[in-house]
Design an enzyme around this catalytic site. Structure first.
Site, PDB file in Angstrom:
ATOM      1  N   ASP A  48      19.865  48.821 -11.064  1.00 63.67           N
ATOM      2  CA  ASP A  48      21.034  47.946 -10.825  1.00 63.67           C
ATOM      3  C   ASP A  48      22.324  48.594 -11.315  1.00 63.67           C
ATOM      4  OD1 ASP A  48      20.051  47.661 -13.432  1.00 63.67           O
ATOM      5  OD2 ASP A  48      19.956  45.473 -13.389  1.00 63.67           O
TER       6      ASP A  48
HETATM    7  C1  LIG Z   1      34.859  45.047 -28.424  1.00 63.15           C
HETATM    8  C2  LIG Z   1      33.670  45.713 -27.864  1.00 63.15           C
HETATM    9  C3  LIG Z   1      32.468  44.914 -27.932  1.00 63.15           C
HETATM   10  C4  LIG Z   1      31.391  45.399 -27.073  1.00 63.15           C
HETATM   11  C5  LIG Z   1      30.200  44.637 -27.344  1.00 63.15           C
HETATM   12  C6  LIG Z   1      29.242  44.502 -26.272  1.00 63.15           C
HETATM   13  C7  LIG Z   1      28.259  43.500 -26.675  1.00 63.15           C
HETATM   14  C8  LIG Z   1      27.268  43.162 -25.659  1.00 63.15           C
HETATM   15  C9  LIG Z   1      26.405  42.089 -26.147  1.00 63.15           C
HETATM   16  C10 LIG Z   1      25.427  41.550 -25.436  1.00 63.15           C
HETATM   17  C11 LIG Z   1      25.020  42.136 -24.186  1.00 63.15           C
HETATM   18  C12 LIG Z   1      25.177  41.326 -22.971  1.00 63.15           C
HETATM   19  C13 LIG Z   1      25.124  42.269 -21.918  1.00 63.15           C
HETATM   20  C14 LIG Z   1      25.548  42.318 -20.676  1.00 63.15           C
HETATM   21  C15 LIG Z   1      24.478  42.306 -19.641  1.00 63.15           C
HETATM   22  C16 LIG Z   1      23.558  43.445 -19.583  1.00 63.15           C
HETATM   23  C17 LIG Z   1      22.169  42.987 -19.234  1.00 63.15           C
HETATM   24  C18 LIG Z   1      21.272  44.169 -19.035  1.00 63.15           C
HETATM   25  O1  LIG Z   1      20.967  44.844 -19.983  1.00 63.15           O
HETATM   26  N1  LIG Z   1      20.853  44.394 -17.812  1.00 63.15           N
HETATM   27  C19 LIG Z   1      19.985  45.499 -17.442  1.00 63.15           C
HETATM   28  C20 LIG Z   1      18.818  44.990 -16.608  1.00 63.15           C
HETATM   29  O2  LIG Z   1      19.251  44.282 -15.508  1.00 63.15           O
HETATM   30  C21 LIG Z   1      20.806  46.505 -16.665  1.00 63.15           C
HETATM   31  O3  LIG Z   1      19.972  47.488 -16.180  1.00 63.15           O
HETATM   32  C22 LIG Z   1      21.815  47.100 -17.576  1.00 63.15           C
HETATM   33  C23 LIG Z   1      23.028  47.302 -17.218  1.00 63.15           C
HETATM   34  C24 LIG Z   1      24.011  47.926 -18.174  1.00 63.15           C
HETATM   35  C25 LIG Z   1      25.177  47.067 -18.303  1.00 63.15           C
HETATM   36  C26 LIG Z   1      26.200  47.612 -19.255  1.00 63.15           C
HETATM   37  C27 LIG Z   1      26.956  46.484 -19.758  1.00 63.15           C
HETATM   38  C28 LIG Z   1      28.053  46.740 -20.672  1.00 63.15           C
HETATM   39  C29 LIG Z   1      28.481  45.385 -21.154  1.00 63.15           C
HETATM   40  C30 LIG Z   1      29.603  45.456 -22.012  1.00 63.15           C
HETATM   41  C31 LIG Z   1      30.317  44.178 -22.120  1.00 63.15           C
HETATM   42  C32 LIG Z   1      31.309  44.190 -23.149  1.00 63.15           C
HETATM   43  C33 LIG Z   1      32.643  44.564 -22.743  1.00 63.15           C
HETATM   44  C34 LIG Z   1      33.530  44.795 -23.889  1.00 63.15           C
HETATM   45  C35 LIG Z   1      34.532  45.809 -23.579  1.00 63.15           C
HETATM   46  C36 LIG Z   1      35.512  46.104 -24.609  1.00 63.15           C
HETATM   47  O1  LIG Z   2       6.055  46.938 -11.587  1.00 64.38           O
HETATM   48  C1  LIG Z   2       6.861  46.097 -11.150  1.00 64.38           C
HETATM   49  C2  LIG Z   2       7.674  45.325 -12.002  1.00 64.38           C
HETATM   50  C3  LIG Z   2       8.510  44.395 -11.461  1.00 64.38           C
HETATM   51  N1  LIG Z   2       8.596  44.229 -10.116  1.00 64.38           N
HETATM   52  C4  LIG Z   2       9.501  43.228  -9.562  1.00 64.38           C
HETATM   53  O2  LIG Z   2      10.795  43.416 -10.136  1.00 64.38           O
HETATM   54  C5  LIG Z   2      11.422  42.164 -10.336  1.00 64.38           C
HETATM   55  C6  LIG Z   2      11.902  42.012 -11.771  1.00 64.38           C
HETATM   56  O3  LIG Z   2      10.814  42.053 -12.627  1.00 64.38           O
HETATM   57  P1  LIG Z   2      10.802  41.325 -14.049  1.00 64.38           P
HETATM   58  O4  LIG Z   2      11.120  39.918 -13.837  1.00 64.38           O
HETATM   59  O5  LIG Z   2       9.544  41.728 -14.697  1.00 64.38           O
HETATM   60  O6  LIG Z   2      11.915  42.095 -14.860  1.00 64.38           O
HETATM   61  P2  LIG Z   2      13.423  41.805 -15.230  1.00 64.38           P
HETATM   62  O7  LIG Z   2      13.876  40.484 -14.827  1.00 64.38           O
HETATM   63  O8  LIG Z   2      13.609  42.189 -16.598  1.00 64.38           O
HETATM   64  O9  LIG Z   2      14.116  42.861 -14.255  1.00 64.38           O
HETATM   65  C7  LIG Z   2      15.459  43.211 -14.379  1.00 64.38           C
HETATM   66  O10 LIG Z   2      15.599  44.281 -15.299  1.00 64.38           O
HETATM   67  C8  LIG Z   2      15.368  45.567 -14.895  1.00 64.38           C
HETATM   68  C9  LIG Z   2      16.134  45.872 -13.642  1.00 64.38           C
HETATM   69  O11 LIG Z   2      15.809  47.149 -13.240  1.00 64.38           O
HETATM   70  C10 LIG Z   2      15.815  44.896 -12.605  1.00 64.38           C
HETATM   71  O12 LIG Z   2      16.530  45.125 -11.423  1.00 64.38           O
HETATM   72  C11 LIG Z   2      16.098  43.536 -13.050  1.00 64.38           C
HETATM   73  O13 LIG Z   2      15.733  42.656 -12.061  1.00 64.38           O
HETATM   74  C12 LIG Z   2      10.406  41.094  -9.927  1.00 64.38           C
HETATM   75  O14 LIG Z   2      10.731  40.625  -8.650  1.00 64.38           O
HETATM   76  C13 LIG Z   2       9.079  41.821  -9.929  1.00 64.38           C
HETATM   77  O15 LIG Z   2       8.168  41.284  -9.005  1.00 64.38           O
HETATM   78  C14 LIG Z   2       7.827  44.988  -9.255  1.00 64.38           C
HETATM   79  O16 LIG Z   2       7.908  44.837  -8.052  1.00 64.38           O
HETATM   80  N2  LIG Z   2       6.967  45.907  -9.810  1.00 64.38           N
END
Ligand SMILES: CCCCCCCC/C=C\CCCCCCCC(=O)N[C@@H](CO)[C@H](O)/C=C/CCCCCCCCCCCCC
Ligand SMILES: O=c1ccn([C@@H]2O[C@H](COP(=O)(O)OP(=O)(O)O[C@H]3OC[C@@H](O)[C@H](O)[C@H]3O)[C@@H](O)[C@H]2O)c(=O)[nH]1
Length: 398
Positions: free
Chosen positions: A240
């Site tokens: 993503d």
């Molecule tokens: C003043 C600076 C403070 C920065 C602190 C940031 C604290 C973040 C705390 C909690 C995290 C919430 C996160 C956002 C959603 C990410 C969810 C996630 O991990 N998703 C993964 C799976 O779907 C995905 O692969 C990851 C994506 C990476 C996202 C990077 C997000 C950066 C978020 C930063 C937001 C803070 C912005 C502050 C900027 C000054």
């Molecule tokens: O081995 C796998 C694991 C997961 N999946 C699919 O991937 C989707 C997400 O799986 P889960 O609910 O386990 O995981 P999450 O919700 O944490 O996923 C999330 O975090 C990681 C990112 O890469 C994903 O895009 C996001 O959806 C589901 O639709 C699941 O069926 C697969 O098709 N194969």
């Protein structure tokens, strides 16, 4: 004459820095509440003669069964949208999701939906490998990637497509959780996604930072094909983030839909929820390490303790009073954010919210430390190692 000994200077500097960061945290609360209020659940005002809706190929990667799977998938058959197909993808024969999908295909024979069984190994990301069969036959210009646990309201897809304006390449949804059941884990999950996660997700989007979730994203197929299709993201576990990055690098905008993504998979326990958050922390750590290392300091308790100490050091404030006021105001801000994201009658009282919210706040720093303690990433039945930057290798089936 005032003499600044090195240790005094360090303490003085540290307390100024803490108070500054603390003020930033309060600003982020206020700004994200205003943004959430003005953005979420607001329909876009389209011109009356807006063109008919573009076709959407919905890819649903499925793996395994949960008690809500049938009803969640059914919401994709009853959407208020003219032109779409649903491509269900299951990696392995014998997966219980197959039976559920077949029953829906029988129930809705007029909906354009197909089931694909079989994995195409195009990379290490199992979700991408699973989706490949659907992606390769997708016939519409827009692709909606939607995880198995997501529920759709009838007008959600319309709203997402309406957000796909000329310069926008991808529309994603703020992750939230349905009112599932009264278990501690369901309430905690909902509170996490409706408070801390929502704040930073919205802040990142307001600041135009790449913070895309793969659980529900609508993307122009031509933009994926331009770089080799979905499979070109198969070497990353956080596909993503890299899809968002790839679009941004080519000058496209990323937009958040007005409707949050409704996660509604059920039957998983507390360990599953905590492991999922740990997995995400580990991913963020490898992709955006500097932001991730700051995360513990953005949690209410730690920054509250630090601010109480710094306030006492600099201004002789009463630390207990500062801490109590800090927690109370943080709670009010989080409650306000939660009611905005939830948007409707709440099933939990303020008291239950307070108790579960406190538990999660206490747990957040333990979660962070235990994520750092073990760098390997387990996702469902597989284990991975992610390098700095995000490239991933599979270690083994668990
Ligand atoms: C003043 C600076 C403070 C920065 C602190 C940031 C604290 C973040 C705390 C909690 C995290 C919430 C996160 C956002 C959603 C990410 C969810 C996630 O991990 N998703 C993964 C799976 O779907 C995905 O692969 C990851 C994506 C990476 C996202 C990077 C997000 C950066 C978020 C930063 C937001 C803070 C912005 C502050 C900027 C000054
Ligand atoms: O081995 C796998 C694991 C997961 N999946 C699919 O991937 C989707 C997400 O799986 P889960 O609910 O386990 O995981 P999450 O919700 O944490 O996923 C999330 O975090 C990681 C990112 O890469 C994903 O895009 C996001 O959806 C589901 O639709 C699941 O069926 C697969 O098709 N194969």
């Amino acid at each position: 004459m005032f003499r600044c000994f090195p240790s005094t200077c360090v303490l003085y500097g540290a307390s100024i820095l803490i108070i500054f960061f603390w003020c930033l945290m309060w600003m982020h609360h206020v700004i994200t509440i205003i943004y959430a209020k003005s953005k979420l659940y607001k329909k876009l005002k389209l011109c009356p003669e807006s063109p008919s809706y573009v076709g959407v190929s919905i890819i649903k990667p499925l793996m395994g069964f949960d008690p809500n799977l049938l009803s969640n998938l059914e919401t994709f058959f009853t959407m208020d949208y003219d032109c779409y197909e649903i491509l269900f993808c299951v990696a392995e024969e014998g997966d219980p999701a197959i039976k559920v999908v077949n029953s829906l295909l029988d129930k809705f024979p007029t909906v354009d939906a197909k089931l694909f069984v079989g994995n195409s190994v195009v990379g290490v990301n199992p979700k991408i490998n699973n989706m490949q069969s659907g992606y390769s036959v997708a016939k519409h210009p827009l692709i909606l990637i939607s995880d198995s646990g997501i529920r759709m309201k009838p007008d959600t897809l319309k709203d997402m497509v309406e957000h796909m304006t000329d310069k926008v390449g991808l529309v994603h949804q703020l992750p939230f959780v349905c009112d599932k059941d009264d278990s501690l884990v369901s309430i905690m999950e909902q509170i996490f996604f409706g408070t801390c996660h929502a704040r930073f997700y919205l802040l990142a989007n307001l600041l135009n930072l790449n913070c895309v979730t793969g659980m529900s994203l609508l993307v122009r197929k031509s933009l994926l094909d331009e770089v080799g299709g979905l499979q070109s993201f198969g070497s990353y576990l956080a596909e993503d983030f890299f899809i968002g990055k790839s679009l941004r690098d080519r000058g496209w905008k990323l937009q958040v839909s007005a409707y949050p993504a409704l996660q509604n998979a059920t039957g998983y326990g507390m360990d599953y929820f905590r492991n999922r958050l740990k997995r995400w922390i580990k991913l963020r750590l490898k992709m955006v390490p500097f932001v991730t290392f700051l995360e513990p300091f953005t949690q209410s308790l730690l920054i509250g303790f630090l601010a109480s100490w710094a306030g006492t050091y600099l201004f002789a404030w009463n630390p207990v009073a500062v801490f109590m006021v800090h927690i109370f105001l943080w709670f009010i801000c989080d409650w306000t954010m939660f009611t905005i994201v939830h948007n409707g009658p709440l099933r939990i009282s303020r008291f239950v919210f307070l108790v579960v919210w406190l538990l999660r706040e206490v747990d957040s720093n333990f979660l962070f430390m235990s994520a750092l303690a073990d760098p390997s990433i387990v996702w469902r039945d597989k284990a991975f190692r992610v390098s700095w930057g995000g490239l991933t290798e599979k270690i083994t089936e668990k």
